[in-house]
Design an enzyme around this catalytic site. Structure first.
Site, PDB file in Angstrom:
ATOM      1  N   GLU A  93       0.816  -1.202   0.000  1.00 46.66           N
ATOM      2  CA  GLU A  93       0.000   0.000   0.000  1.00 46.66           C
ATOM      3  C   GLU A  93       0.857   1.262   0.000  1.00 46.66           C
ATOM      4  O   GLU A  93       1.939   1.287   0.578  1.00 46.66           O
ATOM      5  CB  GLU A  93      -0.946  -0.014   1.209  1.00 46.66           C
ATOM      6  CG  GLU A  93      -1.972  -1.131   1.054  1.00 46.66           C
ATOM      7  CD  GLU A  93      -3.013  -1.199   2.172  1.00 46.66           C
ATOM      8  OE1 GLU A  93      -4.167  -1.513   1.846  1.00 46.66           O
ATOM      9  OE2 GLU A  93      -2.687  -0.957   3.338  1.00 46.66           O
ATOM     10  N   CYS A 106       3.559   8.367   1.315  1.00 50.28           N
ATOM     11  CA  CYS A 106       4.100   7.374   2.249  1.00 50.28           C
ATOM     12  C   CYS A 106       4.309   6.071   1.478  1.00 50.28           C
ATOM     13  O   CYS A 106       3.363   5.475   0.969  1.00 50.28           O
ATOM     14  CB  CYS A 106       3.118   7.197   3.406  1.00 50.28           C
ATOM     15  SG  CYS A 106       3.663   6.000   4.626  1.00 50.28           S
ATOM     16  N   CYS A 113       6.657  -7.407   6.987  1.00 51.94           N
ATOM     17  CA  CYS A 113       7.765  -6.898   7.802  1.00 51.94           C
ATOM     18  C   CYS A 113       8.193  -8.008   8.750  1.00 51.94           C
ATOM     19  O   CYS A 113       7.373  -8.818   9.164  1.00 51.94           O
ATOM     20  CB  CYS A 113       7.314  -5.681   8.608  1.00 51.94           C
ATOM     21  SG  CYS A 113       8.670  -4.820   9.450  1.00 51.94           S
ATOM     22  N   CYS A 117       6.986  -5.549  15.691  1.00 52.29           N
ATOM     23  CA  CYS A 117       6.585  -4.555  16.688  1.00 52.29           C
ATOM     24  C   CYS A 117       5.146  -4.888  17.092  1.00 52.29           C
ATOM     25  O   CYS A 117       4.289  -5.140  16.237  1.00 52.29           O
ATOM     26  CB  CYS A 117       6.687  -3.140  16.126  1.00 52.29           C
ATOM     27  SG  CYS A 117       8.378  -2.722  15.635  1.00 52.29           S
ATOM     28  N   CYS A 120       1.803  -2.931  15.640  1.00 53.44           N
ATOM     29  CA  CYS A 120       1.728  -2.590  14.211  1.00 53.44           C
ATOM     30  C   CYS A 120       1.016  -3.680  13.420  1.00 53.44           C
ATOM     31  O   CYS A 120       1.328  -4.867  13.549  1.00 53.44           O
ATOM     32  CB  CYS A 120       3.133  -2.389  13.656  1.00 53.44           C
ATOM     33  SG  CYS A 120       3.144  -1.973  11.909  1.00 53.44           S
ATOM     34  N   CYS A 340      -1.045   5.467  10.097  1.00 52.79           N
ATOM     35  CA  CYS A 340       0.201   4.816  10.520  1.00 52.79           C
ATOM     36  C   CYS A 340      -0.104   3.469  11.152  1.00 52.79           C
ATOM     37  O   CYS A 340      -0.950   3.370  12.030  1.00 52.79           O
ATOM     38  CB  CYS A 340       0.924   5.640  11.578  1.00 52.79           C
ATOM     39  SG  CYS A 340       1.312   7.305  11.098  1.00 52.79           S
TER      40      CYS A 340
END
Ligand code: SAH
Length: 366
Positions: A93, A106, A113, A117, A120, A340
């Site tokens: 995205e 962005c 990933c 974390c 997230c 975010c």
């Protein structure tokens, strides 16, 4: 047969080497870069200042292949999110955030990933692979074209943040190639201050970045002590706060007006107390800093809550009182899950993390 080169994988240096290997002068490489990025032209036949012979040879030797836009959503606040489909079927995205006088894109750097974390959404899907350089710069190219094609708006990309899906410093070479093109006057021509790379804190790569492509740096800190950061950002176990802060100081050393942006997601009852604010002020001492407080953006099964606005305000006041520039980031695009930490794309998880988590959750229930 070796696969054809993709010209969108080349920054200016690589493009010139490619043309030199064809026996062509470097200005031909420069012309092609301008066609690709400023002209938005991908067909050699349309590159009218190249000779017919050169166009035919390019056709044989190299392609100009980009990902595709698979979906395009606009949020009520004007934030726009594209789903970008890669050649292997994975999707990432890309988000455009219009503000007064500027437009920030962005950009994602990996499919999924691997940093895990805990707050997230991208982490929950596991990791599939690094993006190629053309898949990273392709997000800028596609968004730039889509914005120019939207007749009604004058929205343009003035800033790029490497803050989408993935950890950019774990895909170092491809990210740097793409950022060189963002900065190149023959391509997108953005200044170094307007391109920001955000990292969870890979210390050796922060040092390398300073040497090869010193763009603005943002660091996802999120906790002011190692015990808490070890939990929230597991990478901290490898590069603890003191070591990370040293790297941050090296990054800005010798560059008087530069600061590091520290991102800090406000998690209710976890990292948002006045004591945490005091600790944060202490660890930032001696580092030219700016603090970006990010209200936590929820996603299904997150297990965290957003700090109340007055708690965020009090936290900000305490940091400001220590003379550190601090802003609370406005939440943008959350009605289309573009904020975010909400980016997920469509990832086939090679690490099968989602499945393992489900199994673990199932076991824990007994
Ligand atoms: N891996 C890089 C790039 C991702 S940037 C990094 O960690 O910096 C995405 C930013 O959004 C990071 O600061 C990240 O910590 C933050 N973020 C992640 N999940 C979030 C959430 N649920 N709500 C608010 N911010 C989040």
């Amino acid at each position: 047969m070796t696969p054809k080169a993709n010209l969108f994988d080349f920054d200016r240096g690589a493009m010139r080497r490619f043309f030199a290997a064809m026996g062509e002068k470097s200005f031909r490489a420069d012309q092609v870069i301008k066609w690709l990025y400023q002209g938005g032209v991908t067909r050699y036949a349309d590159m009218t200042n190249l000779s017919k012979g050169l166009r035919v040879r390019l056709e044989e030797l190299a392609e100009t292949r980009l990902p595709e836009l698979a979906d395009d959503q606009v949020a009520s606040d004007g934030t726009r999110k594209w789903l970008v489909r890669l050649a292997d079927g994975n999707c990432v995205e890309t988000v455009f955030i219009p503000e007064d006088g500027r437009g920030t894109l962005c950009v994602s750097s990996q499919v999924g990933c691997m940093l895990n974390c805990t707050f997230c959404a991208t982490a929950r899907q596991g990791f599939n692979r690094n993006l190629e350089a053309h898949e990273i710069i392709g997000q800028v190219w596609l968004a730039d074209r889509a914005l120019r094609d939207s007749a009604s708006s004058g929205d343009r990309i003035t800033n790029v943040v490497m803050m989408g899906m993935g950890e950019p410093l774990l895909n170092f070479d491809n990210v740097v190639t793409a950022m060189q093109l963002m900065l190149d006057d023959l391509a997108f021509g953005l200044s170094k201050r307007r391109v920001t790379l955000s990292t969870a804190g890979l210390v050796p790569q922060i040092d390398r970045l300073r040497e090869v492509c010193p763009v603005s740096l943002a660091v996802s800190l999120h906790a002011p002590n190692d015990a808490l950061r070890d939990q929230l950002v597991p990478l901290n176990r490898k590069y603890p706060i003191a070591v990370l802060m040293d790297a941050c100081r090296r990054y800005v050393s010798g560059q008087p007006r530069r600061r590091i942006t520290f991102e800090y997601v406000m998690l209710k009852g976890v990292n948002d107390s006045p004591r945490h604010a005091d600790e944060l002020v202490r660890i930032l001492e001696g580092t030219p800093s700016k603090v970006n407080l990010i209200p936590f953006n929820a996603f299904p099964g997150a297990g965290y809550e957003r700090s109340a606005p007055d708690v965020v305000d009090r936290f900000r006041e305490l940091i400001l009182a220590a003379g550190i520039m601090t802003v609370t980031r406005k939440t943008r695009g959350d009605n289309i899950d573009a904020a975010c930490g909400q980016l997920v794309g469509r990832v086939s998880d090679r690490t099968r993390r989602a499945q393992r988590l489900q199994q673990a959750a199932g076991t824990a229930a007994f």
